[in-house]
Design a protein around this motif. Structure first.
Motif, PDB file in Angstrom:
ATOM      1  N   LEU A  29      59.092   9.043  11.243  1.00  0.00           N
ATOM      2  CA  LEU A  29      58.856   8.138  12.367  1.00  0.00           C
ATOM      3  C   LEU A  29      59.907   7.045  12.311  1.00  0.00           C
ATOM      4  CD1 LEU A  29      57.113   7.138  14.750  1.00  0.00           C
ATOM      5  CD2 LEU A  29      55.749   5.851  13.098  1.00  0.00           C
ATOM      6  N   ASN A  30      60.746   7.014  13.350  1.00  0.00           N
ATOM      7  CA  ASN A  30      61.825   6.024  13.418  1.00  0.00           C
ATOM      8  C   ASN A  30      62.696   6.066  12.165  1.00  0.00           C
ATOM      9  OD1 ASN A  30      63.160   4.114  14.972  1.00  0.00           O
ATOM     10  ND2 ASN A  30      62.050   2.392  14.090  1.00  0.00           N
ATOM     11  N   GLY A  31      62.935   7.283  11.665  1.00  0.00           N
ATOM     12  CA  GLY A  31      63.783   7.448  10.495  1.00  0.00           C
ATOM     13  C   GLY A  31      63.071   7.346   9.167  1.00  0.00           C
ATOM     14  N   ARG A  32      61.795   6.953   9.163  1.00  0.00           N
ATOM     15  CA  ARG A  32      61.037   6.816   7.913  1.00  0.00           C
ATOM     16  C   ARG A  32      60.171   8.040   7.698  1.00  0.00           C
ATOM     17  NH1 ARG A  32      55.956   5.023   6.311  1.00  0.00           N
ATOM     18  NH2 ARG A  32      55.316   4.589   8.464  1.00  0.00           N
ATOM     19  N   GLU A  33      60.292   8.674   6.534  1.00  0.00           N
ATOM     20  CA  GLU A  33      59.478   9.845   6.251  1.00  0.00           C
ATOM     21  C   GLU A  33      58.008   9.449   6.111  1.00  0.00           C
ATOM     22  OE1 GLU A  33      58.861  12.843   2.548  1.00  0.00           O
ATOM     23  OE2 GLU A  33      60.931  12.709   3.304  1.00  0.00           O
ATOM     24  N   VAL A  34      57.138  10.165   6.846  1.00  0.00           N
ATOM     25  CA  VAL A  34      55.709   9.840   6.808  1.00  0.00           C
ATOM     26  C   VAL A  34      54.867  10.998   6.287  1.00  0.00           C
ATOM     27  CG1 VAL A  34      55.802   8.062   8.600  1.00  0.00           C
ATOM     28  CG2 VAL A  34      55.531  10.460   9.264  1.00  0.00           C
ATOM     29  N   VAL A  35      55.362  12.236   6.377  1.00  0.00           N
ATOM     30  CA  VAL A  35      54.631  13.404   5.871  1.00  0.00           C
ATOM     31  C   VAL A  35      55.637  14.419   5.349  1.00  0.00           C
ATOM     32  CG1 VAL A  35      52.980  15.246   6.373  1.00  0.00           C
ATOM     33  CG2 VAL A  35      52.828  13.113   7.640  1.00  0.00           C
ATOM     34  N   ARG A  36      55.309  15.026   4.217  1.00  0.00           N
ATOM     35  CA  ARG A  36      56.088  16.158   3.697  1.00  0.00           C
ATOM     36  C   ARG A  36      55.102  17.173   3.146  1.00  0.00           C
ATOM     37  NH1 ARG A  36      61.370  17.208   1.823  1.00  0.00           N
ATOM     38  NH2 ARG A  36      61.951  15.087   2.453  1.00  0.00           N
ATOM     39  N   ARG A  37      55.227  18.430   3.595  1.00  0.00           N
ATOM     40  CA  ARG A  37      54.258  19.439   3.176  1.00  0.00           C
ATOM     41  C   ARG A  37      54.959  20.771   2.956  1.00  0.00           C
ATOM     42  NH1 ARG A  37      49.168  20.396   6.895  1.00  0.00           N
ATOM     43  NH2 ARG A  37      48.785  18.291   6.133  1.00  0.00           N
ATOM     44  N   ALA A  38      54.625  21.435   1.844  1.00  0.00           N
ATOM     45  CA  ALA A  38      55.120  22.782   1.569  1.00  0.00           C
ATOM     46  C   ALA A  38      54.252  23.784   2.320  1.00  0.00           C
ATOM     47  CB  ALA A  38      55.085  23.061   0.072  1.00  0.00           C
ATOM     48  N   VAL A  39      54.874  24.746   2.989  1.00  0.00           N
ATOM     49  CA  VAL A  39      54.150  25.771   3.735  1.00  0.00           C
ATOM     50  C   VAL A  39      54.735  27.128   3.395  1.00  0.00           C
ATOM     51  CG1 VAL A  39      53.550  24.234   5.636  1.00  0.00           C
ATOM     52  CG2 VAL A  39      55.692  25.525   5.733  1.00  0.00           C
ATOM     53  N   ASP A  49      55.569  -0.221  11.694  1.00  0.00           N
ATOM     54  CA  ASP A  49      55.804   0.751  12.766  1.00  0.00           C
ATOM     55  C   ASP A  49      55.396   0.225  14.135  1.00  0.00           C
ATOM     56  OD1 ASP A  49      56.740   2.684  10.970  1.00  0.00           O
ATOM     57  OD2 ASP A  49      54.707   3.351  10.524  1.00  0.00           O
ATOM     58  N   ALA A  50      54.616  -0.847  14.171  1.00  0.00           N
ATOM     59  CA  ALA A  50      54.161  -1.407  15.448  1.00  0.00           C
ATOM     60  C   ALA A  50      55.272  -2.255  16.053  1.00  0.00           C
ATOM     61  CB  ALA A  50      52.895  -2.238  15.241  1.00  0.00           C
ATOM     62  N   GLN A  51      56.226  -1.562  16.675  1.00  0.00           N
ATOM     63  CA  GLN A  51      57.384  -2.217  17.270  1.00  0.00           C
ATOM     64  C   GLN A  51      57.348  -2.063  18.783  1.00  0.00           C
ATOM     65  OE1 GLN A  51      60.993  -0.719  15.512  1.00  0.00           O
ATOM     66  NE2 GLN A  51      60.155  -0.748  13.437  1.00  0.00           N
ATOM     67  N   PRO A  52      58.001  -2.965  19.507  1.00  0.00           N
ATOM     68  CA  PRO A  52      58.064  -2.804  20.965  1.00  0.00           C
ATOM     69  C   PRO A  52      58.794  -1.520  21.346  1.00  0.00           C
ATOM     70  CG  PRO A  52      58.728  -5.019  20.293  1.00  0.00           C
ATOM     71  CD  PRO A  52      58.655  -4.203  19.044  1.00  0.00           C
ATOM     72  N   GLY A  53      58.377  -0.925  22.451  1.00  0.00           N
ATOM     73  CA  GLY A  53      59.052   0.270  22.944  1.00  0.00           C
ATOM     74  C   GLY A  53      58.651   1.529  22.203  1.00  0.00           C
ATOM     75  N   ARG A  54      59.362   2.606  22.510  1.00  0.00           N
ATOM     76  CA  ARG A  54      59.051   3.911  21.939  1.00  0.00           C
ATOM     77  C   ARG A  54      59.950   4.212  20.745  1.00  0.00           C
ATOM     78  NH1 ARG A  54      55.744   6.857  25.255  1.00  0.00           N
ATOM     79  NH2 ARG A  54      55.429   6.012  27.344  1.00  0.00           N
ATOM     80  N   GLN A  55      59.420   5.038  19.823  1.00  0.00           N
ATOM     81  CA  GLN A  55      60.149   5.398  18.624  1.00  0.00           C
ATOM     82  C   GLN A  55      60.151   6.919  18.475  1.00  0.00           C
ATOM     83  OE1 GLN A  55      58.913   2.877  15.163  1.00  0.00           O
ATOM     84  NE2 GLN A  55      57.397   2.100  16.614  1.00  0.00           N
ATOM     85  N   PRO A  56      61.193   7.483  17.875  1.00  0.00           N
ATOM     86  CA  PRO A  56      61.254   8.941  17.719  1.00  0.00           C
ATOM     87  C   PRO A  56      60.386   9.426  16.560  1.00  0.00           C
ATOM     88  CG  PRO A  56      63.242   7.934  16.828  1.00  0.00           C
ATOM     89  CD  PRO A  56      62.443   6.826  17.436  1.00  0.00           C
ATOM     90  N   LEU A  57      59.489  10.359  16.857  1.00  0.00           N
ATOM     91  CA  LEU A  57      58.729  11.068  15.836  1.00  0.00           C
ATOM     92  C   LEU A  57      59.327  12.469  15.736  1.00  0.00           C
ATOM     93  CD1 LEU A  57      56.292  11.286  13.890  1.00  0.00           C
ATOM     94  CD2 LEU A  57      54.950  12.088  15.838  1.00  0.00           C
ATOM     95  N   VAL A  58      59.918  12.781  14.591  1.00  0.00           N
ATOM     96  CA  VAL A  58      60.642  14.044  14.411  1.00  0.00           C
ATOM     97  C   VAL A  58      59.910  14.897  13.378  1.00  0.00           C
ATOM     98  CG1 VAL A  58      62.840  15.119  13.802  1.00  0.00           C
ATOM     99  CG2 VAL A  58      62.819  12.866  14.905  1.00  0.00           C
ATOM    100  N   VAL A  59      59.622  16.138  13.747  1.00  0.00           N
ATOM    101  CA  VAL A  59      59.033  17.108  12.813  1.00  0.00           C
ATOM    102  C   VAL A  59      60.049  18.222  12.607  1.00  0.00           C
ATOM    103  CG1 VAL A  59      57.160  18.711  12.371  1.00  0.00           C
ATOM    104  CG2 VAL A  59      56.692  16.575  13.576  1.00  0.00           C
ATOM    105  N   SER A  60      60.425  18.457  11.346  1.00  0.00           N
ATOM    106  CA  SER A  60      61.431  19.474  11.038  1.00  0.00           C
ATOM    107  C   SER A  60      60.861  20.514  10.079  1.00  0.00           C
ATOM    108  CB  SER A  60      62.684  18.839  10.427  1.00  0.00           C
ATOM    109  OG  SER A  60      62.367  18.153   9.226  1.00  0.00           O
ATOM    110  N   LEU A  61      61.344  21.730  10.202  1.00  0.00           N
ATOM    111  CA  LEU A  61      60.928  22.839   9.334  1.00  0.00           C
ATOM    112  C   LEU A  61      62.178  23.455   8.732  1.00  0.00           C
ATOM    113  CD1 LEU A  61      58.760  24.862   8.310  1.00  0.00           C
ATOM    114  CD2 LEU A  61      59.213  26.195  10.380  1.00  0.00           C
TER     115      LEU A  61
END
Length: 261
Positions: A11-21, A40-52
């Motif tokens: 979230l906004n460049g900060r890792e929030v979840v990591r899971r082995a699948v 994380d409570a900042q004005p405007g929208r932030q990128p939430l990125v999920v990568s595999l």
């Protein structure tokens, strides 16, 4: 691909979840949850990125969605003409939700009730600042004339600048009387002329069809996967009315469609 892999959410460049699948031949669903931090409570929208990323593979698949994290309650304004079933359902649901601060206004409601104070408002917001204090505006079956031309302009600016809008169509006035007004400008569809009301018992019942986009959306999710959700939608009771529209506006997306119209 099959074998071990890793799911990572940032979230906004900060890792929030990591899971082995473990990747296999069959589709697999993973639910990732995390608690946002105060930062994380900042004005405007932030990128939430999920990568595999599969083990031993240099490439990775990633999906990005813009989200907004807030440390305050969501402010919602619900406006309708009379306390329709939709209005009463929303009122109960929103007042129970501790994450929401809801206000309600009925254009044809009992003036004494509207003047009684929260959760009711005595009138629709009279100026831009008052309206822009809300995050979401829900407009029901109200005639365009219930709002002054200036207030209609405020609604258009509210949506243009990122405010949320839900319109609950009704048989009496909304959105039938909105044609040619700023209120019609903010809808995701082009309106058709309202049809004359059908005689009692003449309305044909139908079940709406979820679109592929609708089945992918959590908004319409009634099952654990798209197949179960579609089966649930096809088992729901039929409905008897829908407001006619001519087409979607650019960038709009339909989640449900009429089966024959």
């Amino acid at each position: 691909l099959t074998g071990p892999a890793e799911l990572v959410a940032t979230l906004n460049g900060r890792e929030v979840v990591r899971r082995a699948v473990e990747l296999g031949d069959q589709p697999k669903r993973e639910v990732l949850t995390f608690a946002p931090a105060a930062a994380d409570a900042q004005p405007g929208r932030q990128p939430l990125v999920v990568s595999l990323k599969a083990a031993g593979d240099a490439a990775e698949d990633a999906s990005t969605k813009q989200v907004r994290v807030s440390d305050r309650k969501l402010k919602v304004l619900v406006v309708d003409s009379v306390p329709r079933w939709d209005f009463k359902f929303l009122q109960r649901a929103l007042l129970r939700d501790r994450r929401v601060e809801a206000r309600f206004y009925l254009t044809e409601g009992d003036p004494r009730a509207m003047q009684a104070g929260p959760p009711f408002l005595p009138a629709f917001p009279a100026d831009r600042k008052e309206l822009f204090a809300f995050d979401l505006l829900v407009l029901g079956d109200i005639p365009a004339a219930a709002l002054t031309p200036e207030q209609q302009g405020f609604v258009r600016e509210f949506v243009a600048e990122g405010g949320g809008l839900i319109q609950l169509a009704g048989r009496a006035a909304g959105p039938g009387t909105w044609l040619g007004t700023p209120l019609a400008d903010v809808l995701p569809v082009e309106l058709a002329q309202p049809e004359p009301p059908a005689e009692p018992g003449r309305a044909a019942a139908f079940r709406p069809d979820p679109t592929p986009a609708g089945l992918r959306s959590p908004v319409l999710s009634l099952g654990d996967d798209a197949v179960e959700s579609l089966r649930a939608w096809r088992a729901l009771p039929e409905i008897h009315w829908a407001y006619p529209v001519t087409k979607l506006k650019p960038a709009a997306e339909a989640y449900l469609t009429h089966p024959t119209r």
